[in-house]
Design an enzyme around this catalytic site. Structure first.
Site, PDB file in Angstrom:
ATOM      1  N   TRP A  87       0.857  -1.187   0.000  1.00 37.52           N
ATOM      2  CA  TRP A  87       0.000   0.000   0.000  1.00 37.52           C
ATOM      3  C   TRP A  87       0.895   1.238   0.000  1.00 37.52           C
ATOM      4  O   TRP A  87       2.041   1.189   0.449  1.00 37.52           O
ATOM      5  CB  TRP A  87      -0.934  -0.001   1.193  1.00 37.52           C
ATOM      6  N   GLU A 132       7.356   7.002  14.117  1.00 39.51           N
ATOM      7  CA  GLU A 132       7.534   6.405  12.790  1.00 39.51           C
ATOM      8  C   GLU A 132       8.430   7.284  11.916  1.00 39.51           C
ATOM      9  O   GLU A 132       9.267   6.784  11.154  1.00 39.51           O
ATOM     10  CB  GLU A 132       6.173   6.234  12.111  1.00 39.51           C
ATOM     11  N   GLU A 170       8.599   0.800   6.530  1.00 41.89           N
ATOM     12  CA  GLU A 170       8.255   1.638   7.681  1.00 41.89           C
ATOM     13  C   GLU A 170       8.124   3.105   7.292  1.00 41.89           C
ATOM     14  O   GLU A 170       7.336   3.846   7.888  1.00 41.89           O
ATOM     15  CB  GLU A 170       9.333   1.492   8.765  1.00 41.89           C
ATOM     16  N   HIS A 173       4.737   4.752   6.938  1.00 46.39           N
ATOM     17  CA  HIS A 173       3.898   5.012   8.107  1.00 46.39           C
ATOM     18  C   HIS A 173       3.968   6.478   8.517  1.00 46.39           C
ATOM     19  O   HIS A 173       2.937   7.132   8.721  1.00 46.39           O
ATOM     20  CB  HIS A 173       4.329   4.125   9.280  1.00 46.39           C
ATOM     21  N   GLU A 223       8.344  -3.948  17.959  1.00 46.15           N
ATOM     22  CA  GLU A 223       7.389  -4.128  16.862  1.00 46.15           C
ATOM     23  C   GLU A 223       6.048  -4.638  17.381  1.00 46.15           C
ATOM     24  O   GLU A 223       4.983  -4.231  16.897  1.00 46.15           O
ATOM     25  CB  GLU A 223       7.955  -5.091  15.811  1.00 46.15           C
ATOM     26  N   THR A 226       4.288  -1.621  18.971  1.00 48.64           N
ATOM     27  CA  THR A 226       3.692  -0.692  18.007  1.00 48.64           C
ATOM     28  C   THR A 226       2.488  -1.324  17.306  1.00 48.64           C
ATOM     29  O   THR A 226       1.531  -0.627  16.962  1.00 48.64           O
ATOM     30  CB  THR A 226       4.724  -0.221  16.973  1.00 48.64           C
ATOM     31  N   ASP A 255       1.355  -4.059   9.234  1.00 46.53           N
ATOM     32  CA  ASP A 255       2.782  -4.033   8.871  1.00 46.53           C
ATOM     33  C   ASP A 255       3.647  -4.365  10.077  1.00 46.53           C
ATOM     34  O   ASP A 255       4.601  -5.150   9.991  1.00 46.53           O
ATOM     35  CB  ASP A 255       3.166  -2.638   8.358  1.00 46.53           C
ATOM     36  N   GLU A 256       3.325  -3.724  11.218  1.00 47.07           N
ATOM     37  CA  GLU A 256       4.141  -3.940  12.412  1.00 47.07           C
ATOM     38  C   GLU A 256       4.069  -5.403  12.856  1.00 47.07           C
ATOM     39  O   GLU A 256       5.060  -5.960  13.332  1.00 47.07           O
ATOM     40  CB  GLU A 256       3.666  -3.024  13.541  1.00 47.07           C
ATOM     41  N   HIS A 259       6.432  -7.360  10.693  1.00 49.09           N
ATOM     42  CA  HIS A 259       7.819  -7.102  11.085  1.00 49.09           C
ATOM     43  C   HIS A 259       8.140  -7.774  12.419  1.00 49.09           C
ATOM     44  O   HIS A 259       9.243  -8.294  12.616  1.00 49.09           O
ATOM     45  CB  HIS A 259       8.055  -5.592  11.195  1.00 49.09           C
TER      46      HIS A 259
END
Length: 388
Positions: A87, A132, A170, A173, A223, A226, A255-256, A259
């Protein structure tokens, strides 16, 4: 109204921190925070620990990380997402391709949506955005880790490829949250931008000692923290009437989570091939306490701004001492720390310490001091006052 917090004094018997690895900084606030946030706030001057432990990993351990390069290629690099499948921030923002009228209409709709969100919410959103957006500092930190750093800036080493891909993912973000905040009209972008510049200039000090064992323990925990934080911000955005912002926060949380999975797998592998050193590293980082990477944030005015931001996050249930304990419990189970066998005496003591720590944190939570809520100005929201 009363809020419950830990005093910093309360946690000393449990998480005694070495003077060689603690950031000592006097604050003017009479309050103290929970173990999650118990970090002194910065002043306008550059940070200083006095003496920092550096390059604590024995040279012979470098070979372990060299030997894992093929494993990283097979097990970690597939956790990247191809750019064409990622995205991008514009997908969530007013689209200039709609033309001036369409763009203006979408901006107005955005501003209408955020109307129901509290000032406290925007303080938290700014703090999360800054965390971020300070990504250059984190990539610099990664490239201090012995055995896994990007030696040239474009190294073909699998460790370096992962770090660059992770930071590229990252980076979106901060870009997305910054633009959304700007368009909302609810925040003072000048003070936010100053905070970011001060904070990147101050640097980052997580106590990792250039040691990837310590560094990967930190990133695993951070991670997941977050992931939970952005997920909770999504929940509050829904309650405040902004489903688009909720989708933004939820997408960042996803996403976090991915990760987190990468760094968790790295620690799993290190426990498999070098359990003693890895167990000691986990205990080392837990004794130092895992703190937000941008704990040195400063806006040029309030030396306690990180402390107050953290207090709001605790009060609003976005990231709390309970979350801290639950994250630790999650990793104790995920890494099967209680089941580790064949450890040396020192590593066994580290195992006992880590596995017993969640229970101690919860006991502290139960006897936490109750402090009166107070009003504090935040430069990020045009010096409006919020409860902390």
């Amino acid at each position: 109204m009363q809020t419950t917090r830990f005093s910093q004094f309360d946690i000393k018997p449990i998480v005694q921190v070495s003077p060689t690895t603690t950031l000592h900084r006097k604050t003017t606030s009479p309050r103290r925070l929970s173990p999650v946030f118990a970090v002194s706030s910065p002043t306008a001057t550059s940070p200083s620990r006095g003496h920092q432990v550096t390059h604590s990993m024995p040279p012979e351990k470098l070979e372990i990380f060299k030997s894992l390069e093929s494993w990283v290629s097979e097990s970690i690099l597939p956790l990247r997402k191809p750019v064409e499948k990622c995205w991008q921030p514009i997908e969530f923002l007013p689209d200039p391709s709609q033309g001036p009228d369409g763009f203006t209409k979408e901006v107005r709709a955005l501003r209408q949506r955020v109307f129901g969100l509290s000032d406290e919410y925007f303080v938290m959103l700014v703090g999360n955005m800054l965390t971020e957006d300070a990504l250059p500092t984190y990539q610099t930190l990664f490239n201090t880790f012995d055995g896994v750093r990007d030696e040239t800036g474009s190294s073909p080493c699998p460790w370096a490829i992962w770090t660059r891909a992770w930071s590229a993912e990252e980076n979106r973000h901060g870009d997305l949250l910054r633009t959304y905040l700007y368009l909302s009209g609810r925040v003072d972008m000048l003070m936010i931008e100053k905070t970011l510049q001060y904070s990147i200039g101050a640097g980052i000090d997580i106590g990792a000692e250039n040691n990837p064992y310590l560094g990967f323990v930190y990133t695993s925990f951070q991670e997941r923290a977050t992931f939970l934080t952005h997920g909770n911000m999504a929940r509050l955005a829904i309650q405040g009437g902004d489903p688009v912002l909720a989708r933004i926060c939820g997408t960042i949380a996803a996403d976090e989570k991915r990760h987190e999975n990468a760094y968790t797998k790295i620690i799993e592998k290190l426990l498999e091939i070098d359990s003693n050193t890895t167990m000691l590293a986990i205990a080392n980082m837990m004794k130092k306490r895992i703190t937000m990477p941008l704990h040195l944030m400063y806006d040029g005015q309030d030396p306690n701004i990180f402390e107050y931001f953290s207090a709001i996050s605790q009060k609003e249930g976005v990231y709390t001492s309970r979350d801290y304990a639950e994250i630790l419990e999650f990793f104790i189970t995920r890494w099967e720390l209680e089941k580790l066998e064949g450890l040396t005496g020192e590593a066994r003591r580290a195992q006992d310490f880590v596995c017993g720590l969640p229970r101690k944190i919860r006991k502290l939570e139960n006897r936490a001091k109750k402090l009166e809520s107070r009003r504090v100005k935040f430069s990020w929201i045009f010096n409006k006052q919020v409860n902390v």
